[in-house]
Design a protein around this motif. Structure first.
Motif, PDB file in Angstrom:
ATOM      1  N   ALA A  28     -27.427  60.791  33.598  1.00 31.14           N
ATOM      2  CA  ALA A  28     -26.893  60.062  34.756  1.00 31.14           C
ATOM      3  C   ALA A  28     -27.977  59.216  35.418  1.00 31.14           C
ATOM      4  CB  ALA A  28     -26.289  61.042  35.766  1.00 31.14           C
ATOM      5  N   ALA A  29     -29.166  59.780  35.569  1.00 29.50           N
ATOM      6  CA  ALA A  29     -30.270  59.044  36.185  1.00 29.50           C
ATOM      7  C   ALA A  29     -30.676  57.851  35.329  1.00 29.50           C
ATOM      8  CB  ALA A  29     -31.459  59.968  36.422  1.00 29.50           C
ATOM      9  N   LEU A  30     -30.710  58.034  34.021  1.00 27.77           N
ATOM     10  CA  LEU A  30     -31.068  56.946  33.120  1.00 27.77           C
ATOM     11  C   LEU A  30     -30.079  55.787  33.249  1.00 27.77           C
ATOM     12  CD1 LEU A  30     -32.914  55.861  30.870  1.00 27.77           C
ATOM     13  CD2 LEU A  30     -31.458  57.088  29.229  1.00 27.77           C
ATOM     14  N   LEU A  31     -28.796  56.101  33.286  1.00 28.29           N
ATOM     15  CA  LEU A  31     -27.782  55.063  33.461  1.00 28.29           C
ATOM     16  C   LEU A  31     -27.937  54.372  34.813  1.00 28.29           C
ATOM     17  CD1 LEU A  31     -24.718  56.936  31.992  1.00 28.29           C
ATOM     18  CD2 LEU A  31     -25.839  54.931  30.991  1.00 28.29           C
ATOM     19  N   TRP A  32     -28.142  55.162  35.854  1.00 27.81           N
ATOM     20  CA  TRP A  32     -28.247  54.639  37.220  1.00 27.81           C
ATOM     21  C   TRP A  32     -29.368  53.615  37.338  1.00 27.81           C
ATOM     22  CZ3 TRP A  32     -25.371  54.444  41.390  1.00 27.81           C
ATOM     23  CH2 TRP A  32     -25.955  54.191  42.621  1.00 27.81           C
ATOM     24  N   TYR A  33     -30.483  53.892  36.717  1.00 26.32           N
ATOM     25  CA  TYR A  33     -31.635  53.002  36.831  1.00 26.32           C
ATOM     26  C   TYR A  33     -31.683  51.922  35.754  1.00 26.32           C
ATOM     27  CZ  TYR A  33     -33.336  55.699  40.688  1.00 26.32           C
ATOM     28  OH  TYR A  33     -33.430  56.287  41.923  1.00 26.32           O
ATOM     29  N   SER A  34     -30.785  51.991  34.767  1.00 25.43           N
ATOM     30  CA  SER A  34     -30.814  51.018  33.667  1.00 25.43           C
ATOM     31  C   SER A  34     -29.700  49.974  33.745  1.00 25.43           C
ATOM     32  CB  SER A  34     -30.710  51.731  32.320  1.00 25.43           C
ATOM     33  OG  SER A  34     -31.796  52.607  32.140  1.00 25.43           O
ATOM     34  N   LEU A  35     -28.539  50.366  34.247  1.00 27.10           N
ATOM     35  CA  LEU A  35     -27.397  49.452  34.282  1.00 27.10           C
ATOM     36  C   LEU A  35     -27.373  48.670  35.595  1.00 27.10           C
ATOM     37  CD1 LEU A  35     -24.553  51.716  32.844  1.00 27.10           C
ATOM     38  CD2 LEU A  35     -25.950  50.036  31.628  1.00 27.10           C
ATOM     39  N   GLU A  36     -27.074  47.403  35.502  1.00 27.81           N
ATOM     40  CA  GLU A  36     -26.968  46.562  36.691  1.00 27.81           C
ATOM     41  C   GLU A  36     -25.551  46.618  37.249  1.00 27.81           C
ATOM     42  OE1 GLU A  36     -28.203  42.619  35.675  1.00 27.81           O
ATOM     43  OE2 GLU A  36     -30.272  43.229  35.320  1.00 27.81           O
ATOM     44  N   ASN A  37     -25.449  46.396  38.543  1.00 25.65           N
ATOM     45  CA  ASN A  37     -24.158  46.261  39.229  1.00 25.65           C
ATOM     46  C   ASN A  37     -23.232  47.457  39.036  1.00 25.65           C
ATOM     47  OD1 ASN A  37     -24.918  43.644  40.139  1.00 25.65           O
ATOM     48  ND2 ASN A  37     -24.431  42.868  38.104  1.00 25.65           N
ATOM     49  N   ILE A  38     -23.800  48.647  39.206  1.00 26.61           N
ATOM     50  CA  ILE A  38     -22.968  49.856  39.236  1.00 26.61           C
ATOM     51  C   ILE A  38     -23.207  50.559  40.570  1.00 26.61           C
ATOM     52  CG2 ILE A  38     -22.955  50.112  36.727  1.00 26.61           C
ATOM     53  CD1 ILE A  38     -24.895  52.514  37.120  1.00 26.61           C
ATOM     54  N   ASN A  39     -22.232  51.351  40.993  1.00 27.39           N
ATOM     55  CA  ASN A  39     -22.400  52.100  42.231  1.00 27.39           C
ATOM     56  C   ASN A  39     -22.161  53.604  42.058  1.00 27.39           C
ATOM     57  OD1 ASN A  39     -19.643  51.579  41.876  1.00 27.39           O
ATOM     58  ND2 ASN A  39     -19.213  51.566  44.058  1.00 27.39           N
ATOM     59  N   TRP A  40     -21.950  54.032  40.808  1.00 32.49           N
ATOM     60  CA  TRP A  40     -21.819  55.473  40.537  1.00 32.49           C
ATOM     61  C   TRP A  40     -21.943  55.686  39.037  1.00 32.49           C
ATOM     62  CZ3 TRP A  40     -19.462  59.751  38.419  1.00 32.49           C
ATOM     63  CH2 TRP A  40     -19.586  60.947  39.127  1.00 32.49           C
ATOM     64  N   ALA A  41     -22.653  56.720  38.648  1.00 32.19           N
ATOM     65  CA  ALA A  41     -22.773  57.081  37.229  1.00 32.19           C
ATOM     66  C   ALA A  41     -22.935  58.587  37.152  1.00 32.19           C
ATOM     67  CB  ALA A  41     -23.970  56.389  36.583  1.00 32.19           C
ATOM     68  N   GLY A  42     -22.057  59.234  36.429  1.00 36.62           N
ATOM     69  CA  GLY A  42     -22.183  60.679  36.317  1.00 36.62           C
ATOM     70  C   GLY A  42     -21.098  61.300  35.467  1.00 36.62           C
ATOM     71  N   PHE A  43     -20.979  62.596  35.635  1.00 36.25           N
ATOM     72  CA  PHE A  43     -20.126  63.388  34.754  1.00 36.25           C
ATOM     73  C   PHE A  43     -19.156  64.254  35.536  1.00 36.25           C
ATOM     74  CE2 PHE A  43     -23.998  62.388  32.566  1.00 36.25           C
ATOM     75  CZ  PHE A  43     -23.544  61.979  31.330  1.00 36.25           C
ATOM     76  N   TYR A  44     -17.993  64.424  34.958  1.00 37.68           N
ATOM     77  CA  TYR A  44     -17.029  65.431  35.385  1.00 37.68           C
ATOM     78  C   TYR A  44     -16.867  66.393  34.212  1.00 37.68           C
ATOM     79  CZ  TYR A  44     -15.760  63.032  39.662  1.00 37.68           C
ATOM     80  OH  TYR A  44     -15.797  62.473  40.910  1.00 37.68           O
ATOM     81  N   ILE A  45     -16.860  67.676  34.506  1.00 34.13           N
ATOM     82  CA  ILE A  45     -16.825  68.714  33.481  1.00 34.13           C
ATOM     83  C   ILE A  45     -15.469  69.410  33.512  1.00 34.13           C
ATOM     84  CG2 ILE A  45     -17.925  70.844  32.683  1.00 34.13           C
ATOM     85  CD1 ILE A  45     -20.493  69.725  34.146  1.00 34.13           C
TER      86      ILE A  45
END
Length: 150
Positions: A28-45
């Protein structure tokens, strides 16, 4: 976005790490800091008939999502990626953050069973392209390799 590089970074972060939460958090952290123009990145289990909030980056989010509801619940129920250009037109959309306008959700598997979903939101309409979908599906495959390694 250079998904080949992103996916190799994920492989490096998860190599030899035998902890699901740790791997999901770093992903999630990797996506957050790598993708532009996002406001949420994570997982639901997946737990029973609902998805529970897992590791993420962004504003506080919905804690439980029933299978079949919203973009996440639909992706889990149908076991296929959902790429939505305008979430406000998605039947049953759950607005955890009113600033989100587009979304991509990808099912994640562990030991051959649905484990949960990767969810990424953007304040931009039409943020996620077919190339993003393909790259993020590969990202999930790398993550699944780590989840299935132990």
């Amino acid at each position: 976005m250079d998904y080949k590089l992103l996916n190799s970074q994920l492989a490096s972060l998860t190599e030899g790490v035998e902890n699901t939460v740790t791997n999901l958090a770093n992903a999630a952290a990797l996506l957050w800091y790598s993708l532009e123009n996002i406001n949420w990145a994570g997982f639901y289990i997946l737990k029973g008939s609902e998805l529970l909030l897992g590791p993420f980056q962004g504003k506080p989010a919905c804690v439980k999502i029933p299978l079949g509801r919203g973009v996440c619940g639909t992706a889990a129920a149908e076991k296929r990626t959902q790429r939505v250009d305008n979430v406000h037109e998605f039947k049953g959309h759950i607005a955890c953050d009113s600033a989100s306008n587009s979304e991509i959700v990808i099912p994640v598997y562990k030991s051959g069973e649905l484990f949960g979903v990767l969810d990424i939101d953007s304040p931009e309409f039409c943020r996620f392209s077919k190339a993003d979908e393909e790259g993020l599906n590969e990202f999930v495959k790398v993550l699944e390799g780590a989840l299935n390694a132990f």
